[in-house]
Design a protein around this motif. Structure first.
Motif, mmCIF file in Angstrom:
data_model
loop_
_atom_site.group_PDB
_atom_site.id
_atom_site.type_symbol
_atom_site.label_atom_id
_atom_site.label_comp_id
_atom_site.label_asym_id
_atom_site.label_seq_id
_atom_site.Cartn_x
_atom_site.Cartn_y
_atom_site.Cartn_z
ATOM 1 N N SER A 191 19.738 51.711 37.548
ATOM 2 C CA SER A 191 19.354 52.991 36.592
ATOM 3 C C SER A 191 17.792 52.827 36.303
ATOM 4 O O SER A 191 17.352 53.889 35.784
ATOM 5 N N VAL A 207 22.219 58.520 36.701
ATOM 6 C CA VAL A 207 21.213 59.066 36.155
ATOM 7 C C VAL A 207 20.207 57.783 35.848
ATOM 8 O O VAL A 207 20.557 56.885 35.378
ATOM 9 N N LYS A 239 14.303 61.107 32.754
ATOM 10 C CA LYS A 239 15.647 60.826 33.330
ATOM 11 C C LYS A 239 15.739 61.712 34.381
ATOM 12 O O LYS A 239 15.462 62.781 34.504
ATOM 13 N N TRP A 291 18.617 62.670 37.725
ATOM 14 C CA TRP A 291 20.017 62.855 37.958
ATOM 15 C C TRP A 291 19.842 62.750 39.648
ATOM 16 O O TRP A 291 18.989 63.418 40.257
ATOM 17 N N SER A 342 18.284 65.389 43.944
ATOM 18 C CA SER A 342 17.864 64.853 42.634
ATOM 19 C C SER A 342 16.910 65.794 41.971
ATOM 20 O O SER A 342 16.342 66.500 42.611
ATOM 21 N N ALA A 365 17.036 65.354 34.688
ATOM 22 C CA ALA A 365 18.149 65.450 33.821
ATOM 23 C C ALA A 365 17.669 65.653 32.423
ATOM 24 O O ALA A 365 17.196 64.576 31.628
ATOM 25 N N LEU A 408 24.816 66.185 29.876
ATOM 26 C CA LEU A 408 23.854 66.964 30.418
ATOM 27 C C LEU A 408 23.814 68.394 29.961
ATOM 28 O O LEU A 408 24.957 68.956 29.562
#
Length: 498
Positions: free
Chosen positions: A60, A140, A147, A149, A186, A189, A202
């Motif tokens: 993460s 994510v 953040k 994704w 990507s 997010a 989301l």
């Protein structure tokens, strides 16, 4: 002859990628997409299947490319293959794939059986490959306090499936199978708190962007009714009013299913999980098994290029339309921006202004804002009345001015070769009109219409001094020539939708 041969070869090269391009297939009911990772952020309805393979928590904190390397180093792709085939270290099983296939016995499968492409008995095994090919890892991560994704494709294809069956009874060979993972896309997010589930999910804006960048995540659903025309996707899926929704129908070629575009629509009356659709290009979709509604990204705008004629003058215009709203009756509201340029007939004539300056026939310029209302009918024509407010200028270029002109006490001395200054005549133009937008093929429409314009001359407003008279085109041009500055005009051209 050489040019002909070269052109033929070039056409052949261009035709290759077009013919070789694989046609998309959108199923009738489900995405048949298996997700590993942050499944809870994506899940809505029955659109995704969860693959229970643990992703290290440390992932993460890495960027998309760094995560891709970690996933491949830890052979996450092979772990997903193991999960799908229920690998326990000594044997394989098809039970989980059968279960997933059973969940995806779709209306499109019924169609395949009905047209003889595949029998009912073979449907489950035929659905193995789509399930295996549509495996994604969704994560994510937090990088630099933001953040992000990340969507990864698990590269399980037909060759991998064949390898699995070829070593079904030999686990040493099975363990040698390599399943790489590749980064698809990507982006940022943006999250929101869902009161019902009491979890962060989301935002719809993020889902919309994702559905375009990752085709497998496309926002799509079924056509659920014809009167009114409706679909079973809505706000929770990321759909908004005026969004472009393309209708596809399942077809078959050489034993392979694909989706053929039927029509292009706009969404209106969008609720949580339903929306009405209105056709504005192409044929009408029917309420039948296999018709699929797929969200398509668009700017909800159009650009028209038209040529116009008014008595004694011609013009070319660009009109930018932005759809502000769409009702269930197919009524659109538009914000319009228009700019044009034109000329009068006999453009080579010369004219003398009030002060004796000699100028050429004018160049017409106008720009302004407007509001229109479009009424769509017959699923192929839009009738659009509108009103605008524009600035219009008539630019009269001077015939010639000598670079050797002299001045006495600030006043120019004109010689025989000096013809004075250019003139810009200003007016407020208020056109009221209507046009028809007729579908040709998406995204092109034929535009034809007429408008009546009223012009308010700005040059004779104010003090009646020499400078005002110098620019009063009514006095030295329009009245002597009889040319019209306002009145009825007609126009035609093409409209391009985006």
């Amino acid at each position: 002859m050489k040019i002909y041969i070269l052109a033929t070869l070039l056409a052949g090269f261009l035709a290759v990628p077009i013919s070789a391009k694989e046609k998309p297939f959108y199923d009738s009911k489900s995405n048949i997409v298996c997700i590993t990772g942050n499944y809870n952020l994506l899940a809505y309805g029955n659109k995704y299947r969860k693959v229970e393979v643990e992703i290290p928590a440390s992932c993460s904190a890495y960027s998309g490319k760094q995560l891709c390397k970690i996933l491949n180093d830890q052979k996450i792709g092979k772990q997903i293959l193991d999960y799908l085939f229920c690998y326990n270290g000594t044997s394989l099983s098809e039970e989980r794939l059968k279960d997933l296939a059973l969940q995806n016995v779709l209306k499109s499968d019924d169609e395949r059986a009905a047209i003889g492409v595949i029998s009912k008995d073979d449907i489950l095994k035929e659905d193995y490959l789509p399930i295996l090919e549509n495996n994604y890892i969704f994560l994510v991560s937090t990088v630099g306090g933001k953040k992000i994704w990340n969507a990864y494709k698990v590269e399980i294809d037909k060759d991998v499936l064949e390898q699995v069956f070829n070593c079904w009874d030999d686990m040493s060979k099975y363990n040698q199978i390599s399943v790489p993972v590749s980064l698809v896309a990507s982006d940022k997010a943006k999250m929101t708190y869902d009161v019902d589930t009491q979890e962060y999910v989301l935002k719809n804006k993020t889902k919309r962007k994702m559905s375009v960048k990752v085709p497998a995540f496309a926002i799509r659903g079924q056509v659920t009714g014809r009167n009114p025309f409706a679909t079973n996707i809505g706000h929770v899926n990321g759909l908004k009013s005026c969004d472009k929704v393309t209708i596809y129908r399942t077809k078959e070629k050489n034993g392979k299913m694909y989706s053929s575009k039927v029509s292009t629509t706009r969404a209106c009356n969008v609720n949580d999980s339903t929306a009405n659709l209105y056709t504005f290009a192409g044929g009408q979709a029917s309420y039948k098994k296999g018709d699929v509604a797929v969200y398509q990204a668009s700017s909800n705008t159009s650009l028209s290029i038209t040529g116009g004629y008014m008595e004694h003058s011609y013009d070319v215009s660009l009109t930018f339309d932005m759809r502000l709203g769409l009702s269930t009756a197919g009524i659109s509201q538009y914000l319009m921006v228009k700019a044009g340029i034109g000329a009068y007939e006999n453009s080579k004539r010369l004219y003398a202004t009030n002060t004796g300056d000699v100028v050429k026939s004018p160049l017409i310029m106008n720009v302004g804002l407007g509001y229109g209302v479009g009424f769509e009918f017959a699923h192929c024509v839009e009738f659009m009345p509108y009103v605008m407010a524009q600035w219009e200028g008539n630019y009269f270029a001077n015939k010639y001015e000598s670079p050797n002109a002299t001045y006495n006490d600030g006043i120019k001395d004109y010689h025989s070769s000096d013809y004075g200054k250019s003139v810009l005549s200003n007016a407020v133009r208020i056109p009221i009109g209507a046009k028809f937008n007729v579908n040709i093929f998406y995204p092109v429409q034929l535009v034809a219409g007429a408008e009546y314009a009223v012009n308010i001359n700005l040059d004779n407003i104010g003090d009646n001094d020499d400078s005002t008279l110098h620019g009063d085109a009514d006095r030295f041009f329009f009245k002597p020539t009889g040319y019209k500055r306002d009145g009825l005009s007609v126009f035609a051209g093409l409209r391009f939708n985006f």
